[in-house]
Design a protein around this motif. Structure first.
Motif, short mmCIF file in Angstrom:
data_model
loop_
_atom_site.label_atom_id
_atom_site.label_comp_id
_atom_site.label_asym_id
_atom_site.label_seq_id
_atom_site.Cartn_x
_atom_site.Cartn_y
_atom_site.Cartn_z
N GLY A 48 0.95 -1.28 -0.05
CA GLY A 48 -0.26 -0.11 -0.03
C GLY A 48 0.72 1.26 0.03
O GLY A 48 2.15 1.34 -0.22
N VAL A 142 7.41 -5.53 -5.84
CA VAL A 142 6.57 -4.32 -6.59
C VAL A 142 6.64 -3.16 -5.64
O VAL A 142 6.20 -3.10 -4.60
CB VAL A 142 5.06 -4.99 -6.22
CG1 VAL A 142 4.03 -4.14 -7.01
CG2 VAL A 142 4.87 -6.43 -6.86
N HIS A 143 7.36 -2.30 -6.22
CA HIS A 143 7.57 -1.05 -5.64
C HIS A 143 8.01 -0.07 -6.41
O HIS A 143 8.66 -0.23 -7.34
CB HIS A 143 8.50 -1.35 -4.41
CG HIS A 143 9.93 -1.60 -4.66
ND1 HIS A 143 10.99 -0.86 -4.38
CD2 HIS A 143 10.60 -2.61 -5.49
CE1 HIS A 143 12.15 -1.44 -4.79
NE2 HIS A 143 11.84 -2.54 -5.69
N HIS A 178 8.67 -9.42 -1.83
CA HIS A 178 7.65 -10.13 -1.21
C HIS A 178 8.06 -11.46 -0.85
O HIS A 178 7.69 -12.42 -1.79
CB HIS A 178 6.38 -9.93 -2.11
CG HIS A 178 5.76 -8.72 -1.88
ND1 HIS A 178 4.71 -8.32 -0.97
CD2 HIS A 178 6.06 -7.32 -2.68
CE1 HIS A 178 4.49 -7.12 -0.91
NE2 HIS A 178 4.92 -6.46 -2.08
#
Ligand SMILES: NC(=O)CC[C@H](N)C(=O)O
Length: 204
Positions: A48, A142-143, A178
């Motif tokens: 998030g 994922v960033h 992750h």
């Protein structure tokens, strides 16, 4: 071994819980300070934006709870970033365990798409968290933001520049990737985290 996963407005809580189930551990998902404090280890998941998740943590005093914990804690993705002092994502002050600032990948200097979304290899790994994991093993990222290499870095990855793929300070361990989406390598890292004793201090 009782493992707690901090319940807050993060998007990957259930996939992190399933990853622990795959390695034979049934985690408790909770935001209760007493349950977190009595766990053998705590997972601070994350998927998030820094500013909205920090707002939630502050509203529920979870930032204070996290700082007070003394058992091994594993921060994942935005969980790593929120344990730093500040993030450029929403220009927000964070929990402040690591005196580092989170920066945004700037596409022009990297000619690379942002966010980094996919498999990338680990380098410079040095820590019990990566026992049985080799340099160049792949994990899933994922960033759009990253923690620059710093004294707390225990693994790097390269996406136009070298950045911190993992950090360690006292009982705080974090990964930018992750592990719950990184196959057997990710599961190995979660298993290593379960075996880390609270006395594993920072080795600079
Ligand atoms: N997957 C995520 O949690 C992303 C974390 C953060 N918002 C970033 O873009 O770096």
């Amino acid at each position: 071994m009782n493992v707690s996963i901090i319940q807050y407005n993060a998007g990957n809580i259930f996939s992190v819980a399933n990853a622990f189930r795959r390695i034979g551990v049934e985690p408790v998902i909770t935001d209760k300070a007493s349950v977190l404090a009595s766990s053998d280890c705590v997972v601070f998941p994350g998927q998030g934006s820094a500013h909205t998740t920090m707002e939630y943590l502050r509203e529920h005093s979870l930032d204070r709870v996290i700082r007070s914990l003394r058992q091994p804690i594993l921060g994942i993705c935005v969980g790593q970033q929120l344990l730093c002092a500040h993030s450029e994502e929403g220009d927000v002050d964070c929990v402040g365990v690591f005196p580092e600032s989170v920066r945004k990948f700037s596409p022009k200097s990297h000619e690379l798409k942002v966010p980094e979304m996919g498999w990338n290899s680990l380098h410079d790994i040095s820590s019990p968290l990566f026992k049985g994991v080799d340099d160049n093993d792949f994990v899933y990222f994922v960033h759009s933001y990253y923690v620059p290499v710093c004294p707390y870095t225990i693994a790097t990855a390269n996406y136009g520049l070298s950045y911190s793929a993992a950090l360690h300070k006292d009982n705080f361990w974090t990964v930018q990737f992750h592990p719950e989406k990184s196959g057997r390598v990710g599961e190995r890292i979660l298993e290593n985290f379960l075996n880390i004793s609270p006395t594993e201090k920072l080795t600079l």
